[in-house]
Design a protein around this motif. Structure first.
Motif, PDB file in Angstrom:
ATOM      1  N   THR A   9      51.522  33.565  39.246  1.00 35.70           N
ATOM      2  CA  THR A   9      52.135  34.973  39.631  1.00 35.70           C
ATOM      3  C   THR A   9      53.615  35.057  39.189  1.00 35.70           C
ATOM      4  O   THR A   9      54.049  36.280  38.381  1.00 35.70           O
ATOM      5  CB  THR A   9      52.066  35.304  40.991  1.00 35.70           C
ATOM      6  OG1 THR A   9      50.638  35.310  41.693  1.00 35.70           O
ATOM      7  CG2 THR A   9      52.755  36.561  41.524  1.00 35.70           C
ATOM      8  N   ARG A  68      54.041  35.408  35.712  1.00 41.31           N
ATOM      9  CA  ARG A  68      53.871  36.897  35.338  1.00 41.31           C
ATOM     10  C   ARG A  68      54.932  37.866  35.525  1.00 41.31           C
ATOM     11  O   ARG A  68      55.118  38.844  34.825  1.00 41.31           O
ATOM     12  CB  ARG A  68      52.469  37.188  35.874  1.00 41.31           C
ATOM     13  CG  ARG A  68      51.197  36.607  35.139  1.00 41.31           C
ATOM     14  CD  ARG A  68      50.040  36.603  36.126  1.00 41.31           C
ATOM     15  NE  ARG A  68      48.925  36.068  35.258  1.00 41.31           N
ATOM     16  CZ  ARG A  68      47.870  35.853  36.130  1.00 41.31           C
ATOM     17  NH1 ARG A  68      47.597  36.155  37.143  1.00 41.31           N
ATOM     18  NH2 ARG A  68      46.850  35.136  35.362  1.00 41.31           N
ATOM     19  N   ILE A 122      50.784  44.870  33.121  1.00 42.70           N
ATOM     20  CA  ILE A 122      49.862  44.976  34.360  1.00 42.70           C
ATOM     21  C   ILE A 122      48.450  44.950  33.862  1.00 42.70           C
ATOM     22  O   ILE A 122      47.677  44.336  34.642  1.00 42.70           O
ATOM     23  CB  ILE A 122      50.373  46.256  35.067  1.00 42.70           C
ATOM     24  CG1 ILE A 122      51.773  46.196  35.564  1.00 42.70           C
ATOM     25  CG2 ILE A 122      49.381  46.655  35.992  1.00 42.70           C
ATOM     26  CD1 ILE A 122      52.196  47.506  36.192  1.00 42.70           C
ATOM     27  N   GLY A 123      48.030  45.696  32.972  1.00 40.23           N
ATOM     28  CA  GLY A 123      46.850  45.475  32.276  1.00 40.23           C
ATOM     29  C   GLY A 123      46.489  44.237  32.072  1.00 40.23           C
ATOM     30  O   GLY A 123      45.270  43.617  32.369  1.00 40.23           O
ATOM     31  N   ILE A 153      47.446  41.483  33.412  1.00 34.91           N
ATOM     32  CA  ILE A 153      47.332  40.830  34.586  1.00 34.91           C
ATOM     33  C   ILE A 153      46.072  40.722  35.242  1.00 34.91           C
ATOM     34  O   ILE A 153      45.409  39.952  35.872  1.00 34.91           O
ATOM     35  CB  ILE A 153      48.587  40.911  35.592  1.00 34.91           C
ATOM     36  CG1 ILE A 153      49.942  40.245  34.951  1.00 34.91           C
ATOM     37  CG2 ILE A 153      48.463  40.282  36.968  1.00 34.91           C
ATOM     38  CD1 ILE A 153      51.242  40.821  35.948  1.00 34.91           C
ATOM     39  N   ILE A 154      45.858  42.389  35.389  1.00 36.22           N
ATOM     40  CA  ILE A 154      44.360  42.683  36.109  1.00 36.22           C
ATOM     41  C   ILE A 154      43.426  42.027  35.363  1.00 36.22           C
ATOM     42  O   ILE A 154      42.223  41.527  36.110  1.00 36.22           O
ATOM     43  CB  ILE A 154      44.516  44.167  36.202  1.00 36.22           C
ATOM     44  CG1 ILE A 154      45.398  44.766  37.238  1.00 36.22           C
ATOM     45  CG2 ILE A 154      43.139  44.625  36.508  1.00 36.22           C
ATOM     46  CD1 ILE A 154      45.712  46.200  37.057  1.00 36.22           C
ATOM     47  N   ILE A 161      42.882  38.280  36.139  1.00 34.84           N
ATOM     48  CA  ILE A 161      42.295  38.263  37.345  1.00 34.84           C
ATOM     49  C   ILE A 161      41.011  38.482  37.571  1.00 34.84           C
ATOM     50  O   ILE A 161      40.013  37.686  38.097  1.00 34.84           O
ATOM     51  CB  ILE A 161      43.313  39.184  38.142  1.00 34.84           C
ATOM     52  CG1 ILE A 161      44.667  38.427  38.579  1.00 34.84           C
ATOM     53  CG2 ILE A 161      42.503  39.066  39.763  1.00 34.84           C
ATOM     54  CD1 ILE A 161      45.368  39.549  39.393  1.00 34.84           C
ATOM     55  N   LEU A 162      40.353  39.681  36.742  1.00 33.07           N
ATOM     56  CA  LEU A 162      39.120  39.985  36.547  1.00 33.07           C
ATOM     57  C   LEU A 162      38.298  38.912  35.996  1.00 33.07           C
ATOM     58  O   LEU A 162      37.183  38.470  36.361  1.00 33.07           O
ATOM     59  CB  LEU A 162      38.772  41.362  35.914  1.00 33.07           C
ATOM     60  CG  LEU A 162      39.253  42.589  37.006  1.00 33.07           C
ATOM     61  CD1 LEU A 162      39.204  43.918  35.972  1.00 33.07           C
ATOM     62  CD2 LEU A 162      38.626  42.884  38.153  1.00 33.07           C
ATOM     63  N   LEU A 222      44.554  45.242  28.801  1.00 36.23           N
ATOM     64  CA  LEU A 222      43.294  44.792  30.007  1.00 36.23           C
ATOM     65  C   LEU A 222      42.267  43.909  29.500  1.00 36.23           C
ATOM     66  O   LEU A 222      41.846  42.985  29.886  1.00 36.23           O
ATOM     67  CB  LEU A 222      42.744  46.143  30.553  1.00 36.23           C
ATOM     68  CG  LEU A 222      41.639  45.971  31.707  1.00 36.23           C
ATOM     69  CD1 LEU A 222      42.174  45.394  33.106  1.00 36.23           C
ATOM     70  CD2 LEU A 222      40.854  47.410  31.927  1.00 36.23           C
TER      71      LEU A 222
END
Length: 422
Positions: free
Chosen positions: A141, A144, A279-280, A282-283, A286-287, A338
């Motif tokens: 985290t 990032r 942010i995209g 990172i998301i 995670i996904l 993303l």
């Protein structure tokens, strides 16, 4: 519990300090040179060379183990990077800024790669197994967060300064001065706050012949692994489109519309690519981790291959339509990042998968070296390709290169259970 409390005192700052110089070298440098008027071909060539320390990192990682402690390496490299960043701040206004900054970025790159070796080793020595598990997500985290701070906040700040002062060199000198203060402060802070594990001692120096023999055995067993040819092709070519794209995205966003770009300000780029895009990313990451944990790498491989490839089409659209609408541009960048974050998960998990067996740590380091090489070589020529083709045709070329991603992925053989949560 006491060890976990102490971990909060140094792990967030350590991994923030690990990420910040990497992005200064690989990303912020691109926008700096574009702002200073360098051509796309020169920017891509020079900044791609900065990947070299991460390519050859496995060859000098034993030196970190043999000379001094990892704790001292961490502190020393942070202070060296702080001094180098200060030097960049002072040399940007000079007529010979290019030669000076290239040399200094190289120094930061070698120090950053060495810092990576020491920090990752120290993480395992400074924490017990419970602590390593507890802080695994936290270290990621804060790495990032360094991405958002470096590619978002600092870029926005540099652009705002440039608008207010009208002086490009001064705005970037102040920005790199801030980076210098942060890295120098973390070096001083860690000299007091890093724990002193008893196990953090230099490894006994063996004879030169023994060291050479051990290293030769690691290399030999790596290249004797089953499926080595498909694995190497995957490591080198899976990111072929991205290796070219990443060096030209910011120049594309900055260039005038008459030159095929989007004519965005540096402040807008800090928000669009450095914040919304991250942010995209990172998301997506995670996904990707959640999906693989539920179905395994093999099950999700092709979904991730498509996710990392198909969204590159947004740049074909952006270069063709050249929209003025920031929400449209932001949405396109978010979608591409993303997809990249989601698809890149497969790449990193495969490196871990391939490194299993004898010498897993050393073999993983070698695999990441090939990863860096796969970014460096295509990136070096990407600027020349773009200047020859123009932005629209260059982005079409990137889409064509996605075929390599599909081909090398089809060559892999993966255990269906790998990555799946048992």
């Amino acid at each position: 519990m006491k060890d976990l409390y102490k971990g909060w005192q140094w792990i967030p700052t350590l991994y923030f300090a690990e990420g910040l110089p990497y992005f200064a070298v690989t990303a912020i440098s691109v926008i700096l040179y574009k702002s200073m008027g360098l051509s796309n071909s020169d920017i891509a060539l020079y900044t791609s060379w900065f990947y070299l320390p991460w390519v050859i990192k496995p060859f000098w990682s034993p030196i970190v183990d043999m000379f001094s402690t990892r704790r001292k390496w961490i502190i020393a490299t942070q202070l060296i990077m702080g001094a180098a960043l200060a030097s960049i701040a002072f040399t940007i206004p000079l007529a010979s800024y290019l030669q000076w900054t290239i040399c200094l970025f190289w120094l930061i790159a070698f120090s950053s790669a060495t810092h990576d070796i020491a920090a990752d080793g120290f993480y395992m020595l400074g924490l017990d197994q419970e602590g390593q598990s507890f802080f695994a997500g936290i270290r990621s985290t804060f790495y990032r967060i360094a991405t958002i701070f470096g590619q978002g906040v600092l870029i926005y700040f540099a652009g705002k300064l440039e608008t207010l002062t009208g002086n490009v060199a001064l705005s970037w000198s102040i920005t790199f001065g801030i980076l210098c203060v942060i890295l120098t402060f973390t070096g001083i802070y860690h000299s007091r706050m890093l724990p002193i594990p008893q196990s953090d001692t230099p490894r006994r120096i063996q004879s030169i012949s023994e060291i050479f023999s051990g290293f030769k055995n690691i290399i030999f067993t790596f290249f004797k692994k089953p499926g080595i040819i498909p694995a190497l092709l995957f490591m080198l070519l899976f990111r072929l489109p991205e290796a070219q794209l990443v060096k030209l995205i910011n120049p594309f966003l900055m260039d005038a519309k008459a030159d095929g770009g989007l004519a965005m300000s540096i402040e807008q780029i800090g928000i669009t690519y450095g914040t919304i895009g991250v942010i995209g990313l990172i998301i997506g990451g995670i996904l990707g981790g959640i999906c693989i944990s539920r179905g395994g790498l093999k099950k999700w491989l092709w979904s991730m291959v498509m996710a990392i490839s198909i969204p590159d089409l947004v740049y074909v659209y952006l270069s063709y339509a050249q929209p003025d609408s920031l929400p449209v541009i932001n949405s396109c960048i978010f979608i591409e990042q993303l997809g990249y974050g989601f698809g890149f998960t497969a790449y990193m998990l495969y490196l871990i998968y391939f490194a299993q067996g004898e010498y897993p740590t050393a073999h993983y380091a070698i695999s990441t070296a090939f990863m860096a090489l796969g970014m460096m070589l295509p990136g070096m020529i990407s600027g020349y390709i773009q200047e020859s083709l123009g932005y629209f045709n260059f982005f079409v070329w990137v889409i064509i290169c996605c075929a390599a991603t599909f081909i090398v992925s089809a060559m892999l053989k993966i255990d269906p259970t790998f990555g799946k949560k048992q």
